[in-house]
Scaffold this motif. Structure first.
Motif, PDB file in Angstrom:
ATOM      1  N   GLY A  26       0.737  -1.187   0.023  1.00 20.52           N
ATOM      2  CA  GLY A  26       0.162  -0.027  -0.157  1.00 20.52           C
ATOM      3  C   GLY A  26       0.953   1.250  -0.198  1.00 20.52           C
ATOM      4  O   GLY A  26       0.508   2.082  -0.419  1.00 20.52           O
ATOM      5  N   MET A  27       2.100   1.218   0.589  1.00 23.59           N
ATOM      6  CA  MET A  27       3.087   2.317   0.588  1.00 23.59           C
ATOM      7  C   MET A  27       3.638   2.568  -0.562  1.00 23.59           C
ATOM      8  O   MET A  27       4.514   3.703  -0.687  1.00 23.59           O
ATOM      9  CB  MET A  27       3.735   2.217   1.677  1.00 23.59           C
ATOM     10  CG  MET A  27       3.114   2.091   3.037  1.00 23.59           C
ATOM     11  SD  MET A  27       4.170   2.289   4.471  1.00 23.59           S
ATOM     12  CE  MET A  27       2.784   1.621   5.818  1.00 23.59           C
ATOM     13  N   GLY A  28       3.918   1.474  -1.501  1.00 19.14           N
ATOM     14  CA  GLY A  28       5.018   1.675  -2.564  1.00 19.14           C
ATOM     15  C   GLY A  28       5.528   0.180  -2.925  1.00 19.14           C
ATOM     16  O   GLY A  28       4.950  -0.904  -2.759  1.00 19.14           O
ATOM     17  N   SER A  29       6.333   0.220  -3.808  1.00 17.64           N
ATOM     18  CA  SER A  29       7.317  -1.081  -4.311  1.00 17.64           C
ATOM     19  C   SER A  29       8.389  -1.275  -3.349  1.00 17.64           C
ATOM     20  O   SER A  29       9.232  -0.549  -2.794  1.00 17.64           O
ATOM     21  CB  SER A  29       7.589  -0.799  -5.593  1.00 17.64           C
ATOM     22  OG  SER A  29       6.349  -0.567  -6.519  1.00 17.64           O
ATOM     23  N   VAL A  30       8.868  -2.469  -3.369  1.00 15.72           N
ATOM     24  CA  VAL A  30      10.125  -3.001  -2.547  1.00 15.72           C
ATOM     25  C   VAL A  30      11.025  -3.671  -3.409  1.00 15.72           C
ATOM     26  O   VAL A  30      10.685  -4.543  -4.230  1.00 15.72           O
ATOM     27  CB  VAL A  30       9.715  -4.197  -1.476  1.00 15.72           C
ATOM     28  CG1 VAL A  30      11.015  -4.346  -0.716  1.00 15.72           C
ATOM     29  CG2 VAL A  30       8.719  -3.277  -0.520  1.00 15.72           C
ATOM     30  N   PHE A  31      12.249  -3.169  -3.754  1.00  8.87           N
ATOM     31  CA  PHE A  31      13.241  -3.659  -4.576  1.00  8.87           C
ATOM     32  C   PHE A  31      14.410  -4.273  -3.744  1.00  8.87           C
ATOM     33  O   PHE A  31      14.907  -3.968  -2.627  1.00  8.87           O
ATOM     34  CB  PHE A  31      13.610  -2.605  -5.407  1.00  8.87           C
ATOM     35  CG  PHE A  31      12.740  -2.012  -6.462  1.00  8.87           C
ATOM     36  CD1 PHE A  31      12.506  -2.565  -7.384  1.00  8.87           C
ATOM     37  CD2 PHE A  31      12.025  -0.801  -6.086  1.00  8.87           C
ATOM     38  CE1 PHE A  31      11.470  -1.981  -8.223  1.00  8.87           C
ATOM     39  CE2 PHE A  31      10.977  -0.313  -6.897  1.00  8.87           C
ATOM     40  CZ  PHE A  31      10.935  -0.984  -7.929  1.00  8.87           C
ATOM     41  N   LEU A  32      14.936  -5.383  -4.410  1.00  8.02           N
ATOM     42  CA  LEU A  32      16.239  -5.828  -3.742  1.00  8.02           C
ATOM     43  C   LEU A  32      17.333  -5.043  -4.557  1.00  8.02           C
ATOM     44  O   LEU A  32      17.233  -4.706  -5.869  1.00  8.02           O
ATOM     45  CB  LEU A  32      16.295  -7.287  -4.294  1.00  8.02           C
ATOM     46  CG  LEU A  32      17.779  -8.155  -3.814  1.00  8.02           C
ATOM     47  CD1 LEU A  32      18.083  -8.249  -2.280  1.00  8.02           C
ATOM     48  CD2 LEU A  32      17.822  -9.571  -4.487  1.00  8.02           C
ATOM     49  N   ALA A  33      18.274  -4.745  -3.784  1.00  7.54           N
ATOM     50  CA  ALA A  33      19.400  -3.890  -4.179  1.00  7.54           C
ATOM     51  C   ALA A  33      20.901  -4.467  -3.851  1.00  7.54           C
ATOM     52  O   ALA A  33      20.983  -4.804  -2.779  1.00  7.54           O
ATOM     53  CB  ALA A  33      19.015  -2.238  -4.040  1.00  7.54           C
ATOM     54  N   ARG A  34      21.875  -3.618  -4.241  1.00  3.96           N
ATOM     55  CA  ARG A  34      23.110  -3.823  -3.799  1.00  3.96           C
ATOM     56  C   ARG A  34      23.651  -2.723  -3.417  1.00  3.96           C
ATOM     57  O   ARG A  34      23.667  -1.517  -4.195  1.00  3.96           O
ATOM     58  CB  ARG A  34      24.078  -4.592  -4.718  1.00  3.96           C
ATOM     59  CG  ARG A  34      25.355  -5.017  -4.248  1.00  3.96           C
ATOM     60  CD  ARG A  34      26.214  -5.513  -5.230  1.00  3.96           C
ATOM     61  NE  ARG A  34      25.874  -6.928  -5.407  1.00  3.96           N
ATOM     62  CZ  ARG A  34      25.478  -7.388  -6.526  1.00  3.96           C
ATOM     63  NH1 ARG A  34      25.237  -6.684  -7.480  1.00  3.96           N
ATOM     64  NH2 ARG A  34      25.140  -8.695  -6.716  1.00  3.96           N
ATOM     65  N   SER A  35      24.036  -2.520  -2.175  1.00  2.00           N
ATOM     66  CA  SER A  35      24.924  -1.276  -1.782  1.00  2.00           C
ATOM     67  C   SER A  35      26.120  -1.002  -2.138  1.00  2.00           C
ATOM     68  O   SER A  35      27.071  -1.742  -2.894  1.00  2.00           O
ATOM     69  CB  SER A  35      25.112  -1.298  -0.210  1.00  2.00           C
ATOM     70  OG  SER A  35      26.135  -2.029   0.181  1.00  2.00           O
ATOM     71  N   PRO A  36      26.811   0.265  -2.438  1.00  2.00           N
ATOM     72  CA  PRO A  36      28.186   0.371  -2.638  1.00  2.00           C
ATOM     73  C   PRO A  36      29.454  -0.420  -2.124  1.00  2.00           C
ATOM     74  O   PRO A  36      30.252  -0.749  -2.822  1.00  2.00           O
ATOM     75  CB  PRO A  36      28.336   1.937  -2.620  1.00  2.00           C
ATOM     76  CG  PRO A  36      27.032   2.502  -2.260  1.00  2.00           C
ATOM     77  CD  PRO A  36      26.172   1.336  -1.737  1.00  2.00           C
ATOM     78  N   GLN A  37      28.922  -1.000  -0.978  1.00  6.00           N
ATOM     79  CA  GLN A  37      29.800  -1.792  -0.282  1.00  6.00           C
ATOM     80  C   GLN A  37      29.758  -3.297  -0.721  1.00  6.00           C
ATOM     81  O   GLN A  37      30.186  -4.341  -0.273  1.00  6.00           O
ATOM     82  CB  GLN A  37      29.732  -1.575   1.354  1.00  6.00           C
ATOM     83  CG  GLN A  37      30.259  -0.284   1.656  1.00  6.00           C
ATOM     84  CD  GLN A  37      29.107   0.627   1.458  1.00  6.00           C
ATOM     85  OE1 GLN A  37      27.944   0.301   1.485  1.00  6.00           O
ATOM     86  NE2 GLN A  37      29.451   1.915   1.387  1.00  6.00           N
ATOM     87  N   GLY A  38      28.715  -3.496  -1.532  1.00  2.00           N
ATOM     88  CA  GLY A  38      28.390  -4.929  -1.825  1.00  2.00           C
ATOM     89  C   GLY A  38      27.321  -5.602  -1.189  1.00  2.00           C
ATOM     90  O   GLY A  38      26.848  -7.036  -1.422  1.00  2.00           O
ATOM     91  N   ARG A  39      26.640  -5.007  -0.154  1.00  2.00           N
ATOM     92  CA  ARG A  39      25.525  -5.776   0.845  1.00  2.00           C
ATOM     93  C   ARG A  39      24.303  -5.587   0.080  1.00  2.00           C
ATOM     94  O   ARG A  39      24.059  -4.747  -0.583  1.00  2.00           O
ATOM     95  CB  ARG A  39      25.743  -4.902   2.068  1.00  2.00           C
ATOM     96  CG  ARG A  39      24.718  -5.394   2.883  1.00  2.00           C
ATOM     97  CD  ARG A  39      24.677  -4.838   4.244  1.00  2.00           C
ATOM     98  NE  ARG A  39      23.714  -5.353   5.219  1.00  2.00           N
ATOM     99  CZ  ARG A  39      23.309  -4.612   6.519  1.00  2.00           C
ATOM    100  NH1 ARG A  39      24.015  -3.715   6.777  1.00  2.00           N
ATOM    101  NH2 ARG A  39      22.682  -5.093   7.176  1.00  2.00           N
ATOM    102  N   LEU A  40      23.552  -6.903   0.008  1.00  5.02           N
ATOM    103  CA  LEU A  40      22.332  -6.948  -0.281  1.00  5.02           C
ATOM    104  C   LEU A  40      21.345  -6.031   0.573  1.00  5.02           C
ATOM    105  O   LEU A  40      21.382  -6.286   1.842  1.00  5.02           O
ATOM    106  CB  LEU A  40      21.747  -8.349  -0.361  1.00  5.02           C
ATOM    107  CG  LEU A  40      22.484  -9.206  -1.704  1.00  5.02           C
ATOM    108  CD1 LEU A  40      22.030 -10.450  -1.644  1.00  5.02           C
ATOM    109  CD2 LEU A  40      22.153  -8.399  -2.852  1.00  5.02           C
ATOM    110  N   VAL A  41      20.469  -5.364  -0.073  1.00  4.30           N
ATOM    111  CA  VAL A  41      19.526  -4.507   0.870  1.00  4.30           C
ATOM    112  C   VAL A  41      18.090  -4.452   0.220  1.00  4.30           C
ATOM    113  O   VAL A  41      18.167  -5.169  -0.839  1.00  4.30           O
ATOM    114  CB  VAL A  41      20.195  -3.004   1.264  1.00  4.30           C
ATOM    115  CG1 VAL A  41      21.358  -3.127   1.866  1.00  4.30           C
ATOM    116  CG2 VAL A  41      20.095  -2.255  -0.202  1.00  4.30           C
TER     117      VAL A  41
END
Length: 539
Positions: A26-41
Motif C-alpha cells: 500500500g505504501m509503494g514498491s520494494v526492490f532488492l538492491a546492492r549497496s556500494p559496499q556490496g551488501r544486499l539490501v
C-alpha cells in the motif's frame, strides 16, 4: 519473493544498484538492491504522488529517525533513507526468508512449539519497537519474516508518515490491514492518538491466525470484518492453554485493559516454565506435546520480577536469536535470551552515559509507561515515593518526582503561570514545577502549580496564521497534549538531555528572536533545543 523488474523500474536509487523487484504494498514498491559496499539490501520506494509533499517528507524523515532507534536483532534494521529523492525511499536490511503469511499458507496452522516461538519473537520485537518510541501500525503475518537468523518484524513505524498525511488517503481510509486493526483504529472522531495497544491487538490476531489458519474476526467482506472487530468476540476455536488466555487479553476491545508487550513476554515465559499447565507444547488444542520441549533449565525469574520499563526508553542489547523451529524450540533458550534483551538499549551504547530512563549500568529497566500503573493509585499518582535505591531519572520518567524542564541552550527553565501562557525563567517559583504522566510510549507534561486547577498540562496551540505555541491545556491525551521524550546527549552539567516532540506538530523549540517557546517540524534543520530533567523531590 522475486517478481522480476518491470519496464520503468529504476536501475539505481541513489548509490544502490537495483537487482530485482520483491513486491508491492500500500505504501509503494520494494526492490532488492546492492549497496556500494556490496551488501544486499531491501529498498522501499514510496508512492510517486508523495514526492512533492513537504509535510510528508518531514514526517517521513521523523519516522525514519525513530525507526533507526529500534534494536535490529529482531527487526529489519533501518540502514538509510532519502526523503528528498524523487521518489523518496527507505533502505533496510535484506532478510532472506518467507513471511509468516507464506509459512501458514504453505503449511497450514503451526505446531505448538513453533507457534510459541512466533508469539515470543513478535512480542519481543514489539517490546523493542515500543521501547524506541515507535508504533508499528501495520503488524500482520506478511510483515513477520521467518528467517534462519531469527524472527524479524518489518515495516514498523513508517506507516505513521503515510497515515498522518491525510490528503493522500481517501476519506476514512487508514494505513493498515483491516483484519489486524484494533477497534480504536476505526474511531477517527475521538482525536486520541493510536497507542501501542493497537499493536498488541494485532499481535493477538496474528498469533490466532498462525494457530488456526484463519483470522479470528474474518468476515466475507472488509466491512463485515470491521464490524466483527468492533462488536463481536474473537473466534479462538482451536487455540488452547495459556496462549489462548494471552491472545484473548490482547484482543480486548478496550485498549486500556490489554497487556503491554513486556507483559506478553512475561506471560509467555511463565507459560514456558517446566511444569506450567498447558505450556507451549499445549498451545493449540489437541496438539500433542513435542518430545523434549519445553526443556528444563533457564531461570526466567529475573525477567519476571523486573519492573517494566518506560516505553520511551527504548530496548536493545541481545544476541541475535537463532530461529526456534518446532524441533528446536525450548523454554530454556527463550528464558535465557529474552531477559538479556530486556536490560535496555544503552548496553549497546556508551555505558558512561545514563539512558533515557536513567537505567543503571547493570541493565535494570525503568518503571514507567503504560505498565507502571501497578504502582499507582486510581488517580494516576504514585502510591508511594521511590526508595533511595531507585534511580532518580527513572522515577522522574515514571511520574514519581517533580521536575524542572531545564532549557539547556539558554540555561533557563520552563514555567506555566496561572494565566496559562508558557514562559521561561530561573526555575525558582512554583510555576516551574512539572510532573510527567506516561501515556503509552509518550507523556503528558503536567504543571504542579497549585494555582492552576484548570488546564495544567502543556499542549500545542495553533493560531490562525499556523504558528504553534505551548500553552496550558486540559489533561486529556490528545494529539496536542502528548509528547515523546527522546535522549539527545548531555548538558553542561553532565545530565542527560532530551528532545521533547509532539508527533503531530513537531519538536518543542526556542526562538532566540521572539524569545519564546514554539513547536514546528524541523525538516532538514538540526535540532537546537534540548531539555534536561532536574529532580525537585517526590510528588
Amino acid at each position: 519473493m522475486s517478481t522480476g523488474l518491470r519496464p520503468g523500474d529504476p536501475a539505481r536509487l541513489g548509490g544502490y544498484e537495483v537487482l530485482d523487484r520483491l513486491g508491492d504494498g500500500g505504501m509503494g514498491s520494494v526492490f532488492l538492491a546492492r549497496s556500494p559496499q556490496g551488501r544486499l539490501v531491501a529498498i522501499k520506494v514510496v508512492r510517486a504522488e508523495l514526492s512533492h509533499d513537504e509535510e510528508f517528507r518531514g514526517r517521513f524523515r521523523s519516522e525514519v529517525n525513530r525507526a533507526r532507534q529500534v534494536p535490529p536483532f529482531c527487526t529489519a534494521e533501518v540502514l538509510d533513507a532519502d526523503p528528498d529523492h524523487e521518489p523518496p525511499y527507505l533502505v533496510v536490511e535484506y532478510v532472506e526468508g518467507p513471511s509468516l503469511a507464506e509459512v501458514v499458507r504453505r503449511q497450514g496452522p503451526l505446531g505448538a512449539a513453533q507457534l510459541h516461538s512466533i508469539a515470543v519473537g513478535v512480542a519481543t520485537a514489539l517490546t523493542a519497537i515500543h521501547g524506541a518510541g515507535v508504533i508499528h501500525r501495520d503488524l500482520k503475518p506478511a510483515n513477520v519474516l521467518v528467517a534462519p537468523g531469527g524472527i524479524k518484524v518489518i515495516d514498523f513505524g513508517i506507516a505513521r508518515a503515510f497515515e498522518a498525511t491525510s490528503q493522500h488517503t481517501r476519506t476514512n481510509q487508514m494505513v493498515g490491514t483491516v483484519s489486524f486493526m484494533a477497534p480504536e483504529r476505526f474511531d477517527t472522531t475521538s482525536g486520541r492518538p493510536v497507542g501501542p495497544a493497537a499493536d498488541i491487538f494485532a499481535w493477538g490476531a496474528l498469533v490466532a491466525q498462525a494457530a488456526t489458519g484463519r483470522n479470528p474476526f474474518g468476515g466475507d467482506s472488509v466491512t463485515a470484518t470491521a464490524m466483527r472487530i468492533l462488536t463481536q468476540p474473537p473466534d479462538l476455536t482451536g487455540l488452547g492453554g495459556p496462549l489462548r488466555e494471552l491472545v484473548s487479553r490482547a484482543l480486548e476491545k478496550d485498549p486500556a485493559v490489554r497487556p503491554t508487550a513486556r507483559e506478553l513476554l512475561d506471560g509467555l515465559l511463565t507459560a514456558a516454565q517446566p511444569g506450567a499447565a498447558g505450556g507451549p507444547a499445549q498451545g493449540v488444542s489437541g496438539t500433542p506435546s513435542v518430545p523434549g520441549s519445553p526443556a528444563a533449565g533457564g531461570d526466567d525469574q529475573g525477567a519476571r520480577s523486573m519492573p517494566p520499563g518506560p516505553a520511551t526508553a527504548g530496548r536493545a542489547g541481545s544476541p541475535r536469536r537463532r530461529w526456534l523451529t518446532a524441533l528446536g524450540a525450548t523454554a530454556a533458550v527463550i528464558a535465557v535470551l529474552v531477559p538479556a534483551f530486556l536490560f535496555g538499549p544503552q548496553l549497546l551504547r556508551d555505558e558512561s552515559k545514563p539512558d533515557p530512563a536513567g537505567s543503571p549500568a547493570n541493565g535494570s529497566p525503568a518503571t514507567s509507561g503504560p505498565t507502571a500503573s501497578a504502582s499507582s493509585s486510581a488517580s494516576g499518582k504514585p502510591a508511594a515515593s521511590p526508595s533511595a535505591s531507585v534511580d532518580p531519572t527513572r522515577a522522574m520518567l515514571a511520574g514519581q518526582r517533580r521536575i524542572l524542564l531545564h532549557l539547556v541552550e539558554i540555561d533557563r527553565d520552563l514555567s506555566l503561570p496561572s494565566h496559562g501562557e508558557l514562559e521561561v525563567g530561573n526555575g525558582t517559583g512554583k510555576d516551574a514545577l512539572f510532573v510527567l504522566e506516561p501515556v503509552g510510549v509518550d507523556y503528558m507534561i503536567k504543571s504542579v502549580n497549585p494555582e492552576i486547577a484548570h488546564r495544567p498540562c502543556l499542549g500545542v496551540k495553533l493560531d490562525s496564521e499556523g504558528y504553534k505555541s505551548l500553552v496550558g491545556a486540559d489533561c486529556r491525551p490528545t494529539k496536542a497534549t502528548v509528547f515523546a521524550i527522546s535522549r539527545e546527549g548531555q548538558d553542561d552539567k553532565g545530565r542527560t538531555s532530551y528532545a521533547i516532540t509532539n508527533d503531530e506538530y513537531g519538536p518543542v523549540q526556542w526562538s532566540p528572536t521572539k524569545r519564546e517557546i514554539y513547536v514546528e517540524f524541523l525538516g532538514d534543520a538540526p535540532l537546537d533545543t534540548t531539555f534536561s530533567l532536574v529532580d525537585r523531590g517526590a510528588v
